[in-house]
Write an enzyme that holds these catalytic residues in place. Structure first.
Site, PDB file in Angstrom:
ATOM      1  N   THR A 309       0.870  -1.262   0.135  1.00 51.63           N
ATOM      2  CA  THR A 309      -0.261   0.400  -0.316  1.00 51.63           C
ATOM      3  C   THR A 309       1.212   0.857   0.109  1.00 51.63           C
ATOM      4  O   THR A 309       1.812   1.121  -0.339  1.00 51.63           O
ATOM      5  CB  THR A 309      -0.955   0.026   1.061  1.00 51.63           C
ATOM      6  OG1 THR A 309       0.167   0.552   2.243  1.00 51.63           O
ATOM      7  CG2 THR A 309      -1.394  -0.936   1.351  1.00 51.63           C
ATOM      8  N   ASP A 310       0.408   1.957  -0.322  1.00 47.19           N
ATOM      9  CA  ASP A 310       1.231   3.688   0.283  1.00 47.19           C
ATOM     10  C   ASP A 310       0.867   4.063   2.226  1.00 47.19           C
ATOM     11  O   ASP A 310      -0.073   3.026   2.205  1.00 47.19           O
ATOM     12  CB  ASP A 310       0.746   4.310  -0.972  1.00 47.19           C
ATOM     13  CG  ASP A 310       2.092   5.599  -1.462  1.00 47.19           C
ATOM     14  OD1 ASP A 310       2.512   5.734  -0.272  1.00 47.19           O
ATOM     15  OD2 ASP A 310       1.276   6.826  -1.994  1.00 47.19           O
ATOM     16  N   TRP A 311       1.237   5.020   1.815  1.00 48.87           N
ATOM     17  CA  TRP A 311       1.741   5.458   3.244  1.00 48.87           C
ATOM     18  C   TRP A 311       0.398   5.186   3.871  1.00 48.87           C
ATOM     19  O   TRP A 311      -0.707   6.279   3.775  1.00 48.87           O
ATOM     20  CB  TRP A 311       1.737   6.450   3.305  1.00 48.87           C
ATOM     21  CG  TRP A 311       2.346   7.521   5.057  1.00 48.87           C
ATOM     22  CD1 TRP A 311       1.167   8.042   5.244  1.00 48.87           C
ATOM     23  CD2 TRP A 311       3.362   7.582   5.177  1.00 48.87           C
ATOM     24  NE1 TRP A 311       1.988   8.413   7.109  1.00 48.87           N
ATOM     25  CE2 TRP A 311       3.357   8.097   6.958  1.00 48.87           C
ATOM     26  CE3 TRP A 311       4.781   6.994   5.361  1.00 48.87           C
ATOM     27  CZ2 TRP A 311       4.480   7.776   7.701  1.00 48.87           C
ATOM     28  CZ3 TRP A 311       5.463   6.360   6.156  1.00 48.87           C
ATOM     29  CH2 TRP A 311       5.883   7.782   6.767  1.00 48.87           C
ATOM     30  N   ASP A 313      -2.643   3.755   3.638  1.00 47.04           N
ATOM     31  CA  ASP A 313      -3.453   3.786   3.138  1.00 47.04           C
ATOM     32  C   ASP A 313      -4.851   2.803   2.751  1.00 47.04           C
ATOM     33  O   ASP A 313      -5.507   3.524   3.010  1.00 47.04           O
ATOM     34  CB  ASP A 313      -3.435   3.641   1.393  1.00 47.04           C
ATOM     35  CG  ASP A 313      -2.978   4.521   0.943  1.00 47.04           C
ATOM     36  OD1 ASP A 313      -4.120   5.635   0.518  1.00 47.04           O
ATOM     37  OD2 ASP A 313      -2.203   5.228  -0.039  1.00 47.04           O
TER      38      ASP A 313
END
Ligand code: BGC
Length: 753
Positions: A309-311, A313
């Site tokens: 995932t991104d930060w 997310d």
């Protein structure tokens, strides 16, 4: 060698190649066997830990993101993360760049616990954003940002830059780089435009491919290579407002024909990991989109690495996207959609809830096993089980002169000369210059965000041994020929009156316009126009009547239409990195002949943001109606010499089946200086069932020609190069007329079944 001898030699080589590929094959199989064994012995808790990624601060002393603190491991916190929660991955840097010594100290402690104290001795996979060089390691080689790299149109140079970055990241004991960005820069307002390789999928794919080759090489277990992470899969850059992480509307047809392409190519080239787009497409956050993550990426593209995932997310699915009422529900949605690792990264509730979800059967064990298998595969392929990091002393080339040369070359080839009225450039070294503007005497606007800190705004970290434009200019023409006045900051007047006064005593004015560095939400803008203060400053300077030259250190094409007529020369510098100051001055004074070409269309008006591959309906009866009007077109850029294009030839007028169409063109350096030219091949589908673009880039080659020298350049075209995605989301080709366009020449051919 006689004939028999040469046959034997070829046989020997073939045998060797097949044995070595068999060996590579077996070692991949061996890896899978090892994973089988490891998975069989893992508990659900241990598996959940592998799927968890925490930020470095979580295991360090002191508060999170405190830029005053020294980054030191807190052994108790590290034990909690690794022994209690079995965490498999850590990222980031805290708040600022660390020395290699710091990195080694931190990583050594982390890997010692992971590989000696945990039950299964699985190494931690450490990841970092090293997006234009190892930007979180002190003394690293900081390259131009991706947009500038694309402007070189020189993939082999960018592959070298990638290899240097990989070397220096690994020289910081880190094996995983959250780069490259393969998003398309088709929305000039986008907060992260500078992080892209520009607007065109072909160019982005080529630059992405080069970067991945540089990062990963043939074998990522090589101590000088890192695993790449493709981001942000996919469509992230296409937000309607241009603001970071705001809604995207994209039909699947367009998604596939444009946005997926660079990712598909990168996966084909063996990219090991993918970071998912934090935004929503057509109302669905990509982090819960089974179709995009599992069906397209894993099944269709056969991606065998993992998706992170991104930060934060997953938590944002509840807090921002509002598609889940609880964190637990959000985790189930994301993991079941195909997310393998969560960049949590500030807490371990994710881990605890994931365990519950698997125990309750809301996430199938098979899904968890698949995620963990993918993560372990990357750890094995990186060789982390054998050796999680290598001797610090073995990386002798870190920050070396050799790397600096590659960096300089990248900056020099990126710089794009957009205007040279009356051929006033290059400037004469004997003349006096007023140097002014926000980018004139600082490395900060030359490097942009992701430089020593996330937003890149802390000048105190800038290296002392790298030259600003001002320092490079003094070196070039002597301090007594340069008057420096700050003029403005990014958005405020400082001392316009003083600059205007000093202009009376000089021959030329060089004004270094700048955009304040920023990324993600901090990079959002409401208005594409260059800040008013800088525009007013240029207007005041122009009243002096002295020739003005713009150097533009911009994250994206900030509009300069109002002040453009006041410039005698314009050099687009993008974010050229640590060697940018020297390269800019070398171009202004002709010691480097500029060869950069715009990797995007430079807009003229705030609300006419076209890309070069627009549709015919957008430009009906030019001159009579308003049509497409760029300030500077995609692919443009001047040189101090001139190139003429002649003899465009096609090998056939009819392209059949799997045949190849060879296109050849002669380019002559018709000026008086040696120079580099980017030969660009476009095709146009004359009629198609989905409205065709006016042209599409299908090939390019950068060549160097001495004054008077000519060269014939060839391109190969195949049926698939002429395909497009139809309304059923399938790639197809349709027989009919096509046109090949190179420079101002064009020729038609017929595609037949
Ligand atoms: C950014 C990513 C980056 C990640 C880790 C996110 O906020 O969108 O590009 O890789 O943080 O720092």
């Amino acid at each position: 060698m006689n004939k028999l001898g040469s046959h034997l030699a070829i046989l020997f080589v073939l045998l060797f190649l097949s044995i070595s590929s068999l060996k590579a094959q077996t070692s991949k199989e061996e890896i899978e066997k090892k994973i089988d064994a490891l998975l069989a012995s893992m508990t659900i808790e241990e598996k959940a830990g592998q799927m968890t990624q925490l930020t470095l601060d979580y295991v360090c002393q002191g508060k999170f993101f405190d830029d005053k603190k020294e980054m030191k491991i807190d052994p108790a916190k590290l034990d909690t993360a690794l022994l209690k929660y079995h965490v498999g991955s850590i990222l980031n840097t805290g708040s600022y760049a660390l020395t290699r010594d710091n990195w080694y100290e931190l990583i050594q402690k982390i890997q010692t616990v992971a590989t000696q104290k945990t039950r299964l001795k699985i190494p931690v996979l450490y990841g970092i954003d090293a997006i234009h060089g190892a930007n979180y390691t002190v003394g690293a080689t900081l390259f131009p940002q991706e947009l500038a790299q694309a402007a070189t149109w020189n993939p082999s140079l960018i592959e070298q830059a990638g290899a240097v970055t990989a070397y220096e990241v690994r020289a910081s004991a880190i094996p995983w780089n959250f780069s490259p960005v393969l998003d398309l820069g088709r929305q000039p307002l986008w907060a992260r435009f500078f992080e892209t390789f520009g607007e065109d999928p072909y160019l982005v794919s080529a630059m992405g491919e080069a970067t991945i080759k540089g990062y990963q090489g043939k074998d990522i277990s090589n101590p000088e290579k890192v695993a790449a992470c493709l981001k942000h899969y996919m469509g992230y850059s296409a937000s309607y407002s241009g603001k970071d992480r705001t809604p995207i509307l994209l039909p699947e047809r367009i998604l596939r024909e444009y946005y997926l392409l660079p990712f598909a190519k990168a996966v084909e080239n063996g990219a090991m990991t993918v970071m998912v787009n934090s935004g929503e497409i057509n109302g669905k956050p990509v982090h819960i989109d089974y179709h995009i993550i599992t069906e397209i990426l894993k099944q269709e593209l056969k991606f065998d690495g993992f998706a992170v995932t991104d930060w934060e997310d997953i938590i944002f699915l509840t807090k921002r996207h509002r598609v889940a009422a609880t964190y637990k529900e959000a985790i189930a949605l994301a993991i079941n959609a195909g997310i393998d690792m969560s960049m949590v990264p500030l807490e371990v509730d994710f881990t605890k809830l994931l365990i519950e979800l698997v125990k309750e059967g809301k996430i199938p064990t098979s899904r968890m096993d698949d995620a963990v298998r993918r993560i372990l595969r990357v750890k094995y392929r990186l060789g982390l089980f054998k050796q999680p990091y290598y001797e610090k002393a073995s990386y002798k080339k870190f920050g070396s002169e050799e790397f600096k040369q590659i960096n300089f070359q990248a900056a020099a080839e990126a710089l794009t000369l957009l205007k040279n009225k009356d051929g006033l450039l290059p400037l004469a070294k004997s003349k006096k210059v007023l140097l002014t503007g926000a980018a004139a005497n600082s490395l900060t606007p030359l490097n942009g965000a992701w430089t020593h800190t996330w937003q890149g705004l802390e000048p105190k970290y800038n290296p002392k041994d790298k030259q600003t434009v001002y320092q490079a200019l003094q070196t070039k023409i002597g301090a007594d020929h340069v008057v420096y006045v700050e003029g403005t900051t990014y958005d405020k007047d400082v001392n316009t009156a003083e600059a205007v006064k000093q202009a009376a005593n000089v021959d030329y004015i060089i004004v270094c316009l700048a955009e304040k560095p920023g990324t993600e939400k901090d990079g959002d803008i409401h208005d594409l126009n260059l800040d008013r203060a800088q525009q007013d400053f240029v207007k005041a300077l122009s009243k002096t009547g002295k020739p003005i030259f713009f150097v533009m250190a911009f994250d994206r094409p900030r509009l300069i239409t109002e002040i453009e007529p006041l410039a005698s020369g314009i050099l687009m510098a993008y974010l050229p990195g640590n060697e940018g100051g020297r390269a800019i001055v070398d171009v202004l004074y002709g010691d480097v002949n500029p060869s950069g070409k715009l990797p995007f269309s430079y807009p003229k008006y705030p609300n006419a943001l076209n890309t070069y591959d627009y549709k015919s309906t957008e430009d009906v009866s030019p001159g009579q109606y308003l049509g497409v009007d760029f300030l500077y077109p995609f692919g443009s850029g001047l040189s101090y010499t001139s190139f003429s294009y002649t003899d465009l030839q096609l090998s056939t007028e009819q392209l059949k089946g799997n045949d190849t169409l060879t296109v050849s063109i002669k380019i002559t350096n018709s000026g008086s200086k040696e120079g580099k030219e980017v030969v660009q091949l476009y095709t146009r589908d004359e009629f198609a069932s989905i409205t065709p673009s006016v042209k599409r880039l299908k090939g390019f080659q950068k060549i160097n020609l001495k004054a008077g020298e000519s060269r014939v350049v060839q391109f190969k075209l195949h049926r698939k190069d002429l395909s497009f995605v139809d309304s059923n989301n399938q790639w197809i080709t349709e027989p009919g007329d096509f046109t090949v366009l190179i420079d101002k020449l064009s020729k038609q051919f017929l595609l037949v079944d």
